[in-house]
Design a protein around this motif. Sequence first.
Motif, PDB file in Angstrom:
ATOM      1  N   ILE A   8       0.838  -1.196   0.000  1.00  0.00           N
ATOM      2  CA  ILE A   8       0.000   0.000   0.000  1.00  0.00           C
ATOM      3  C   ILE A   8       0.877   1.252   0.000  1.00  0.00           C
ATOM      4  O   ILE A   8       0.676   2.170  -0.805  1.00  0.00           O
ATOM      5  N   CYS A   9       1.879   1.276   0.888  1.00  0.00           N
ATOM      6  CA  CYS A   9       2.779   2.437   0.943  1.00  0.00           C
ATOM      7  C   CYS A   9       3.476   2.668  -0.390  1.00  0.00           C
ATOM      8  O   CYS A   9       3.531   3.802  -0.899  1.00  0.00           O
ATOM      9  N   GLN A  10       4.027   1.598  -0.958  1.00  0.00           N
ATOM     10  CA  GLN A  10       4.782   1.742  -2.198  1.00  0.00           C
ATOM     11  C   GLN A  10       3.860   1.900  -3.403  1.00  0.00           C
ATOM     12  O   GLN A  10       4.139   2.684  -4.308  1.00  0.00           O
ATOM     13  N   GLY A  11       2.764   1.146  -3.411  1.00  0.00           N
ATOM     14  CA  GLY A  11       1.838   1.220  -4.543  1.00  0.00           C
ATOM     15  C   GLY A  11       1.177   2.573  -4.681  1.00  0.00           C
ATOM     16  O   GLY A  11       0.864   3.014  -5.805  1.00  0.00           O
ATOM     17  N   PHE A  12       0.961   3.258  -3.568  1.00  0.00           N
ATOM     18  CA  PHE A  12       0.358   4.589  -3.593  1.00  0.00           C
ATOM     19  C   PHE A  12       1.401   5.689  -3.413  1.00  0.00           C
ATOM     20  O   PHE A  12       1.049   6.851  -3.184  1.00  0.00           O
ATOM     21  N   GLU A  23      12.121   4.246  -0.418  1.00  0.00           N
ATOM     22  CA  GLU A  23      13.328   3.618  -0.939  1.00  0.00           C
ATOM     23  C   GLU A  23      14.310   3.324   0.199  1.00  0.00           C
ATOM     24  O   GLU A  23      13.937   2.674   1.163  1.00  0.00           O
ATOM     25  N   GLY A  24      15.573   3.715   0.078  1.00  0.00           N
ATOM     26  CA  GLY A  24      16.540   3.444   1.135  1.00  0.00           C
ATOM     27  C   GLY A  24      16.729   1.959   1.372  1.00  0.00           C
ATOM     28  O   GLY A  24      16.768   1.151   0.444  1.00  0.00           O
ATOM     29  N   GLU A  25      16.807   1.592   2.648  1.00  0.00           N
ATOM     30  CA  GLU A  25      17.117   0.219   3.018  1.00  0.00           C
ATOM     31  C   GLU A  25      15.918  -0.722   2.889  1.00  0.00           C
ATOM     32  O   GLU A  25      16.073  -1.941   2.935  1.00  0.00           O
ATOM     33  N   TYR A  26      14.704  -0.162   2.761  1.00  0.00           N
ATOM     34  CA  TYR A  26      13.513  -0.999   2.684  1.00  0.00           C
ATOM     35  C   TYR A  26      12.928  -1.041   1.275  1.00  0.00           C
ATOM     36  O   TYR A  26      11.746  -1.301   1.094  1.00  0.00           O
ATOM     37  N   SER A  27      13.756  -0.786   0.282  1.00  0.00           N
ATOM     38  CA  SER A  27      13.242  -0.736  -1.090  1.00  0.00           C
ATOM     39  C   SER A  27      12.928  -2.123  -1.641  1.00  0.00           C
ATOM     40  O   SER A  27      12.236  -2.253  -2.644  1.00  0.00           O
ATOM     41  N   GLY A  28      13.454  -3.169  -0.985  1.00  0.00           N
ATOM     42  CA  GLY A  28      13.169  -4.527  -1.441  1.00  0.00           C
ATOM     43  C   GLY A  28      14.154  -5.049  -2.462  1.00  0.00           C
ATOM     44  O   GLY A  28      13.958  -6.144  -3.016  1.00  0.00           O
ATOM     45  N   ASN A  29      15.227  -4.301  -2.715  1.00  0.00           N
ATOM     46  CA  ASN A  29      16.234  -4.746  -3.665  1.00  0.00           C
ATOM     47  C   ASN A  29      17.247  -5.660  -2.979  1.00  0.00           C
ATOM     48  O   ASN A  29      17.631  -5.426  -1.833  1.00  0.00           O
ATOM     49  N   GLY A  30      17.681  -6.678  -3.690  1.00  0.00           N
ATOM     50  CA  GLY A  30      18.625  -7.642  -3.138  1.00  0.00           C
ATOM     51  C   GLY A  30      18.148  -9.046  -3.417  1.00  0.00           C
ATOM     52  O   GLY A  30      17.258  -9.266  -4.244  1.00  0.00           O
ATOM     53  N   GLY A  31      18.725 -10.012  -2.760  1.00  0.00           N
ATOM     54  CA  GLY A  31      18.305 -11.384  -2.987  1.00  0.00           C
ATOM     55  C   GLY A  31      19.198 -12.373  -2.264  1.00  0.00           C
ATOM     56  O   GLY A  31      20.068 -11.997  -1.475  1.00  0.00           O
ATOM     57  N   ARG A  32      18.945 -13.645  -2.535  1.00  0.00           N
ATOM     58  CA  ARG A  32      19.728 -14.716  -1.927  1.00  0.00           C
ATOM     59  C   ARG A  32      20.188 -15.688  -3.006  1.00  0.00           C
ATOM     60  O   ARG A  32      19.445 -15.976  -3.952  1.00  0.00           O
ATOM     61  N   ALA A  33      21.403 -16.150  -2.864  1.00  0.00           N
ATOM     62  CA  ALA A  33      21.963 -17.110  -3.817  1.00  0.00           C
ATOM     63  C   ALA A  33      22.581 -18.277  -3.057  1.00  0.00           C
ATOM     64  O   ALA A  33      22.991 -18.133  -1.899  1.00  0.00           O
ATOM     65  N   HIS A  34      22.651 -19.453  -3.726  1.00  0.00           N
ATOM     66  CA  HIS A  34      23.259 -20.653  -3.148  1.00  0.00           C
ATOM     67  C   HIS A  34      22.585 -21.035  -1.827  1.00  0.00           C
ATOM     68  O   HIS A  34      23.230 -21.342  -0.830  1.00  0.00           O
ATOM     69  N   ARG A  35      21.254 -21.006  -1.836  1.00  0.00           N
ATOM     70  CA  ARG A  35      20.502 -21.280  -0.615  1.00  0.00           C
ATOM     71  C   ARG A  35      20.857 -22.642  -0.020  1.00  0.00           C
ATOM     72  O   ARG A  35      20.915 -23.652  -0.717  1.00  0.00           O
ATOM     73  N   GLY A  36      21.089 -22.655   1.291  1.00  0.00           N
ATOM     74  CA  GLY A  36      21.349 -23.876   2.014  1.00  0.00           C
ATOM     75  C   GLY A  36      22.774 -24.364   1.963  1.00  0.00           C
ATOM     76  O   GLY A  36      23.140 -25.300   2.675  1.00  0.00           O
ATOM     77  N   LEU A  37      23.602 -23.743   1.139  1.00  0.00           N
ATOM     78  CA  LEU A  37      24.996 -24.151   1.024  1.00  0.00           C
ATOM     79  C   LEU A  37      25.878 -23.287   1.921  1.00  0.00           C
ATOM     80  O   LEU A  37      25.489 -22.180   2.321  1.00  0.00           O
ATOM     81  N   PRO A  38      27.074 -23.730   2.253  1.00  0.00           N
ATOM     82  CA  PRO A  38      27.951 -22.920   3.112  1.00  0.00           C
ATOM     83  C   PRO A  38      28.256 -21.550   2.542  1.00  0.00           C
ATOM     84  O   PRO A  38      28.483 -20.594   3.286  1.00  0.00           O
ATOM     85  N   GLU A  39      28.243 -21.447   1.223  1.00  0.00           N
ATOM     86  CA  GLU A  39      28.552 -20.153   0.586  1.00  0.00           C
ATOM     87  C   GLU A  39      27.306 -19.317   0.298  1.00  0.00           C
ATOM     88  O   GLU A  39      27.350 -18.355  -0.474  1.00  0.00           O
ATOM     89  N   GLU A  40      26.194 -19.663   0.962  1.00  0.00           N
ATOM     90  CA  GLU A  40      24.965 -18.886   0.745  1.00  0.00           C
ATOM     91  C   GLU A  40      25.199 -17.405   1.018  1.00  0.00           C
ATOM     92  O   GLU A  40      25.893 -17.011   1.956  1.00  0.00           O
ATOM     93  N   VAL A  41      24.580 -16.574   0.183  1.00  0.00           N
ATOM     94  CA  VAL A  41      24.735 -15.121   0.270  1.00  0.00           C
ATOM     95  C   VAL A  41      23.353 -14.471   0.286  1.00  0.00           C
ATOM     96  O   VAL A  41      22.467 -14.845  -0.485  1.00  0.00           O
TER      97      VAL A  41
END
Length: 355
Positions: free
Chosen positions: A94-98, A135-153
């Motif tokens: 709601i905040c972002q959509g409006f 925006e700022g830190e709550y913009s929702g940008n980013g992600g996860r890679a190598h889920r469940g592995l020791p090198e997960e990011v």
Amino acid sequence: MKDYAIAAIPADGIGPEVINAGVEVLHALAERQGNMRFSVHTFEWGSDYYKSHGVMMPEDGLEQLKAFDAIYFGAVGAPDVPDHITLWGLRLPICQGFDQYANVRPTKILPGIQSPLRKAVPGTLDWVIVRENSEGEYSGNGGRAHRGLPEEVGTEVAIFTRTGVTRIMRYAFRLAQTRPRKLLTVVTKSNAQRHGMVMWDEIAAEVAREFPDVRWDKMLVDAMTVRMTLHPESLDTIVATNLHADILSDLAGALAGSLGVAPTANIDPERRFPSMFEPIHGSAFDITGKGIANPVASFWTAAQMLEHLGEVDAAARLMSAVEAVCAQGIMTPDVGGTANTREVTQAVIRAIREG
């Protein structure tokens, strides 16, 4: 007779309790004013809706809300639903959509409420925190890679745009300009965050030149917590990023006596879409259903909504009633009282009718 269409989204925890109290007070206020009324439509969205439908609100939820003059929001969050699902499934869309890019959180010590600060009395602490809300830190940008592995990011990317920073700075300077002290503090962390936050500082200095009558200073966010605690009288209007202001406004609410009295407005200053008004205390499942939730934050939030709708006199009448009731000691347990939600609500309604 002005008829305002209000979308109520009580949602989770104590949300329905405090929003129902707020709606009751709004109807009493409209009757007392005599020149307005509120048509309130309640949307049963939230965690219970999610458990039945797999989503926090329907796909066309924003489209349904567009027709309303304002949104009156309760709280989101449930112990049996992950927080990122509840937040990103309802409130943030709601905040972002409006494009409600200005989150405005006034804080002051109300009469009768004890601040944890020594020697603090009403007037010692009287702030408005402007939080960048898109925006700022709550913009929702980013992600996860190598889920469940020791090198997960996992990455969270803080986004700062010239458009986003400029418009929140202008909003904050304009707001400071309307307040008696004409004083703005810009919160930053540019000593450690040398890209987005340095740009934040530079744009603040640029926008400041448009407001020569506003005094302003700059404060690192960690030092700001010290200043808020030790020198609250030195502050007035404050502007900070999405993350920084989120944290500082909770501190502000605690310093004023309780998050139970802390309001929020999520504003679209250009008025393209309805703005949303909510208390900041959260769903508080530990007291849900006990009838002791503090409704003051929802009343103060309603006053912000009235101001946004242009009903300044009605907003002032509501806040006068709230302050009068607090001064009489009719308060819920979170601020040292013995009254329940219903008793505080009825006392405020009486004060409105008599005021």
